[in-house]
Design a protein around this motif. Structure first.
Motif, PDB file in Angstrom:
ATOM      1  N   THR A  88       0.613  -1.252  -0.177  1.00  0.00           N
ATOM      2  CA  THR A  88      -0.509   0.023  -0.054  1.00  0.00           C
ATOM      3  C   THR A  88       1.210   1.011   0.154  1.00  0.00           C
ATOM      4  OG1 THR A  88      -1.710  -1.080   1.717  1.00  0.00           O
ATOM      5  CG2 THR A  88      -1.534   1.149   0.834  1.00  0.00           C
ATOM      6  N   LEU A  89       1.798   1.179   0.656  1.00  0.00           N
ATOM      7  CA  LEU A  89       3.202   2.516   1.163  1.00  0.00           C
ATOM      8  C   LEU A  89       3.708   2.008  -0.399  1.00  0.00           C
ATOM      9  CD1 LEU A  89       3.989   2.016   4.553  1.00  0.00           C
ATOM     10  CD2 LEU A  89       2.490   3.761   3.745  1.00  0.00           C
ATOM     11  N   THR A  90       4.153   0.977  -1.193  1.00  0.00           N
ATOM     12  CA  THR A  90       4.463   1.035  -1.896  1.00  0.00           C
ATOM     13  C   THR A  90       3.903   1.739  -3.418  1.00  0.00           C
ATOM     14  OG1 THR A  90       5.733  -0.320  -1.965  1.00  0.00           O
ATOM     15  CG2 THR A  90       5.067   0.390  -4.505  1.00  0.00           C
ATOM     16  N   ILE A  91       2.726   2.131  -3.257  1.00  0.00           N
ATOM     17  CA  ILE A  91       1.796   2.518  -4.292  1.00  0.00           C
ATOM     18  C   ILE A  91       0.856   4.064  -4.253  1.00  0.00           C
ATOM     19  CG2 ILE A  91       1.703  -0.095  -5.769  1.00  0.00           C
ATOM     20  CD1 ILE A  91      -1.555  -0.221  -4.165  1.00  0.00           C
ATOM     21  N   SER A  92       1.462   4.240  -3.015  1.00  0.00           N
ATOM     22  CA  SER A  92       1.146   5.434  -2.549  1.00  0.00           C
ATOM     23  C   SER A  92      -1.310   5.509  -2.414  1.00  0.00           C
ATOM     24  CB  SER A  92       0.789   6.291  -3.394  1.00  0.00           C
ATOM     25  OG  SER A  92       2.529   6.504  -2.780  1.00  0.00           O
ATOM     26  N   GLN A  93      -1.426   4.406  -2.013  1.00  0.00           N
ATOM     27  CA  GLN A  93      -2.658   4.575  -1.837  1.00  0.00           C
ATOM     28  C   GLN A  93      -3.753   3.845  -0.448  1.00  0.00           C
ATOM     29  OE1 GLN A  93      -5.184   1.565  -5.240  1.00  0.00           O
ATOM     30  NE2 GLN A  93      -3.784   2.862  -6.393  1.00  0.00           N
ATOM     31  N   PHE A  94      -2.917   4.166   0.262  1.00  0.00           N
ATOM     32  CA  PHE A  94      -3.127   4.126   2.058  1.00  0.00           C
ATOM     33  C   PHE A  94      -4.263   5.136   2.282  1.00  0.00           C
ATOM     34  CE2 PHE A  94      -3.265   3.642   6.518  1.00  0.00           C
ATOM     35  CZ  PHE A  94      -2.418   2.361   6.314  1.00  0.00           C
ATOM     36  N   THR A  95      -5.422   4.302   2.225  1.00  0.00           N
ATOM     37  CA  THR A  95      -6.400   5.954   2.632  1.00  0.00           C
ATOM     38  C   THR A  95      -6.962   5.215   3.865  1.00  0.00           C
ATOM     39  OG1 THR A  95      -6.958   5.874  -0.005  1.00  0.00           O
ATOM     40  CG2 THR A  95      -8.606   6.496   1.983  1.00  0.00           C
ATOM     41  N   LEU A  96      -7.360   6.586   4.643  1.00  0.00           N
ATOM     42  CA  LEU A  96      -7.418   6.284   5.829  1.00  0.00           C
ATOM     43  C   LEU A  96      -8.910   6.388   5.761  1.00  0.00           C
ATOM     44  CD1 LEU A  96      -4.952   9.008   7.996  1.00  0.00           C
ATOM     45  CD2 LEU A  96      -5.425   6.459   8.508  1.00  0.00           C
ATOM     46  N   PRO A  97     -10.137   6.259   6.995  1.00  0.00           N
ATOM     47  CA  PRO A  97     -11.751   6.132   6.898  1.00  0.00           C
ATOM     48  C   PRO A  97     -11.843   7.170   7.341  1.00  0.00           C
ATOM     49  CG  PRO A  97     -11.082   4.603   8.293  1.00  0.00           C
ATOM     50  CD  PRO A  97      -9.446   4.722   7.750  1.00  0.00           C
ATOM     51  N   ASN A  98     -12.741   8.160   6.641  1.00  0.00           N
ATOM     52  CA  ASN A  98     -12.727   9.739   7.249  1.00  0.00           C
ATOM     53  C   ASN A  98     -14.211   9.679   7.863  1.00  0.00           C
ATOM     54  OD1 ASN A  98     -14.525   8.669   5.127  1.00  0.00           O
ATOM     55  ND2 ASN A  98     -13.476  10.456   3.457  1.00  0.00           N
ATOM     56  N   SER A  99     -14.798   8.629   8.615  1.00  0.00           N
ATOM     57  CA  SER A  99     -16.004   8.882   9.026  1.00  0.00           C
ATOM     58  C   SER A  99     -16.019   8.092  10.140  1.00  0.00           C
ATOM     59  CB  SER A  99     -17.390   8.355   7.982  1.00  0.00           C
ATOM     60  OG  SER A  99     -17.100   7.438   7.386  1.00  0.00           O
ATOM     61  N   LEU A 100     -16.815   7.893  10.823  1.00  0.00           N
ATOM     62  CA  LEU A 100     -17.538   6.356  11.224  1.00  0.00           C
ATOM     63  C   LEU A 100     -17.445   5.559  10.947  1.00  0.00           C
ATOM     64  CD1 LEU A 100     -19.236   8.609  15.116  1.00  0.00           C
ATOM     65  CD2 LEU A 100     -17.096   7.630  14.731  1.00  0.00           C
ATOM     66  N   ALA A 101     -18.719   5.251   9.527  1.00  0.00           N
ATOM     67  CA  ALA A 101     -18.865   3.670   9.471  1.00  0.00           C
ATOM     68  C   ALA A 101     -17.798   3.256   8.749  1.00  0.00           C
ATOM     69  CB  ALA A 101     -19.625   4.524   8.483  1.00  0.00           C
ATOM     70  N   GLY A 102     -16.762   4.360   8.776  1.00  0.00           N
ATOM     71  CA  GLY A 102     -15.434   3.765   7.658  1.00  0.00           C
ATOM     72  C   GLY A 102     -14.783   3.338   8.873  1.00  0.00           C
ATOM     73  N   VAL A 103     -14.576   2.976  10.097  1.00  0.00           N
ATOM     74  CA  VAL A 103     -14.030   2.902  11.436  1.00  0.00           C
ATOM     75  C   VAL A 103     -14.544   1.187  12.251  1.00  0.00           C
ATOM     76  CG1 VAL A 103     -13.741   3.728  13.545  1.00  0.00           C
ATOM     77  CG2 VAL A 103     -12.974   5.023  11.945  1.00  0.00           C
ATOM     78  N   GLY A 104     -16.019   1.643  12.026  1.00  0.00           N
ATOM     79  CA  GLY A 104     -16.700   0.574  12.336  1.00  0.00           C
ATOM     80  C   GLY A 104     -16.813  -0.614  10.712  1.00  0.00           C
ATOM     81  N   VAL A 105     -16.617  -0.211   9.666  1.00  0.00           N
ATOM     82  CA  VAL A 105     -16.653  -0.971   8.802  1.00  0.00           C
ATOM     83  C   VAL A 105     -14.932  -2.414   9.189  1.00  0.00           C
ATOM     84  CG1 VAL A 105     -15.847  -2.111   6.113  1.00  0.00           C
ATOM     85  CG2 VAL A 105     -18.281  -0.534   7.542  1.00  0.00           C
ATOM     86  N   ILE A 106     -13.737  -0.676   9.679  1.00  0.00           N
ATOM     87  CA  ILE A 106     -11.992  -1.738   9.607  1.00  0.00           C
ATOM     88  C   ILE A 106     -12.817  -2.412  10.925  1.00  0.00           C
ATOM     89  CG2 ILE A 106     -10.159  -0.896   9.709  1.00  0.00           C
ATOM     90  CD1 ILE A 106     -11.305  -1.061   6.649  1.00  0.00           C
ATOM     91  N   THR A 107     -13.277  -1.767  11.728  1.00  0.00           N
ATOM     92  CA  THR A 107     -12.942  -2.518  13.086  1.00  0.00           C
ATOM     93  C   THR A 107     -13.799  -4.223  12.886  1.00  0.00           C
ATOM     94  OG1 THR A 107     -12.900  -0.909  14.154  1.00  0.00           O
ATOM     95  CG2 THR A 107     -14.042  -2.483  15.595  1.00  0.00           C
ATOM     96  N   GLY A 108     -15.174  -4.046  12.235  1.00  0.00           N
ATOM     97  CA  GLY A 108     -15.468  -4.967  12.267  1.00  0.00           C
ATOM     98  C   GLY A 108     -14.942  -6.163  11.454  1.00  0.00           C
TER      99      GLY A 108
END
Length: 313
Positions: free
Chosen positions: A218-238
């Motif tokens: 991910t770092l090599t291709i520069s596509q590291f995207t942080l979740p920008n909402s609580l929904a995104g954090v919830g999906v990653i946590t799940g």
């Protein structure tokens, strides 16, 4: 004549007692696989939700295994159960960095070109590949119960998938089948490792290897995207907790108890869970053929546990 018959009777009695002693392991192993399948069945749903929230594939996979590795390693360090020999550690890390990383990439790539149900169905060709590898590598031929269970499970999985409104592209089929084949290789080599290493320790090292691969990519291709909402954090946590950490640990624990072939056959119950979750959570339509397919998969789980001859890992 009675004296001559006695040894045969004694051998039969010993075999029955051995089967009885093995029963708890069979039941516990089957229960662990059912838990694992239920957890993995949420992966496709979390993947689709992540795509809807504009999280890209490399970021999803990096977060998935970084979170899982952090969770499992915190537990290992707390319990002081992290130490392996250098040989074991290298094998476990490579199993994650190459084995699991490639498989996860193939499955998530399949989701880009086809529906969750079809991608899951194609992944679940892996019990057939596991059986073939056990025959080629371990010289292990499944008895008639496992052969019947495997056939019924594959037919049941096919019926469980709803093809009526499915989006199926050639690349989706290719990625899905490749994920099933690669997963069978991952399980075959992972089964050898858990003979000498605890399942949770194996899972922690595997997750660490996969986290390294996906974070680097991910770092090599520069596509590291942080979740920008609580929904995104919830999906990653799940994705970390329900779809990765719990099912990985329980999968290795089950393989340790009941062997790779039986575990693979029982795990075909995952598409049944996936369809059920789609019906309950997403309001997806449930057809009669899907119910029949689900019942066939459940029947295959019963058949997989009927044979007396134990299958090696």
């Amino acid at each position: 004549m009675p004296d001559r018959d006695r040894p045969q009777t004694d051998r039969s009695s010993l075999a029955l007692r051995a089967d009885y002693r093995a029963l708890p392991d069979n039941l516990v192993g089957t229960a662990l696989i059912v838990v694992s399948a239920a957890g993995f069945s949420t992966l496709g749903i979390f993947g689709k939700l992540a795509y809807a929230l504009a999280l890209n594939l490399p970021s999803i996979l990096a977060f998935r295994f970084l979170g899982t590795a952090a969770l499992l390693w915190a537990w290992l360090l707390w319990c002081d159960r992290w130490k392996l020999t250098p040989h074991q550690a290298i094998k476990a890390v490579l199993l994650g960095a190459v084995g699991y990383a490639v498989q996860a990439t193939l499955f998530f790539s399949a989701l880009l070109y086809t529906d969750v149900g079809i991608a899951t169905l194609l992944l679940y060709t892996y019990p057939a590949f596991v059986t073939l590898l056990a025959w080629l590598i371990e010289k292990e031929t499944p008895d008639r119960y496992r052969q019947a269970a495997l056939g019924i499970a594959l037919i049941g999985c096919t019926l469980t998938a709803d093809f009526s409104q499915a989006t199926v592209a050639p690349l989706g089929i290719l990625f899905g089948l490749a994920s099933g084949l690669w997963y069978s290789l991952y399980l075959t080599f992972g089964a050898r490792l858990v003979k000498s290493v605890e399942p949770i320790t194996t899972s922690a090292y595997v997750s660490l290897g996969a986290a390294f691969s996906f974070t680097l990519a991910t770092l090599t291709i520069s596509q590291f995207t942080l979740p920008n909402s609580l929904a995104g954090v919830g999906v990653i946590t799940g994705t970390v907790l329900l779809a990765t950490a719990i099912p990985i640990v329980t999968l290795f624990a089950a393989i340790q108890k009941i062997g790779t072939i039986r575990a693979a056959i029982v795990s075909t119950i995952e598409p049944v869970f996936a369809v059920g979750l789609g019906f309950v959570l997403l309001g997806e339509k449930l057809e009669g053929t899907q119910l029949i397919g689900g019942l066939m998969v459940v029947a295959s789980v019963v058949l997989a546990n009927l044979g007396r001859r134990p299958l090696s890992s």
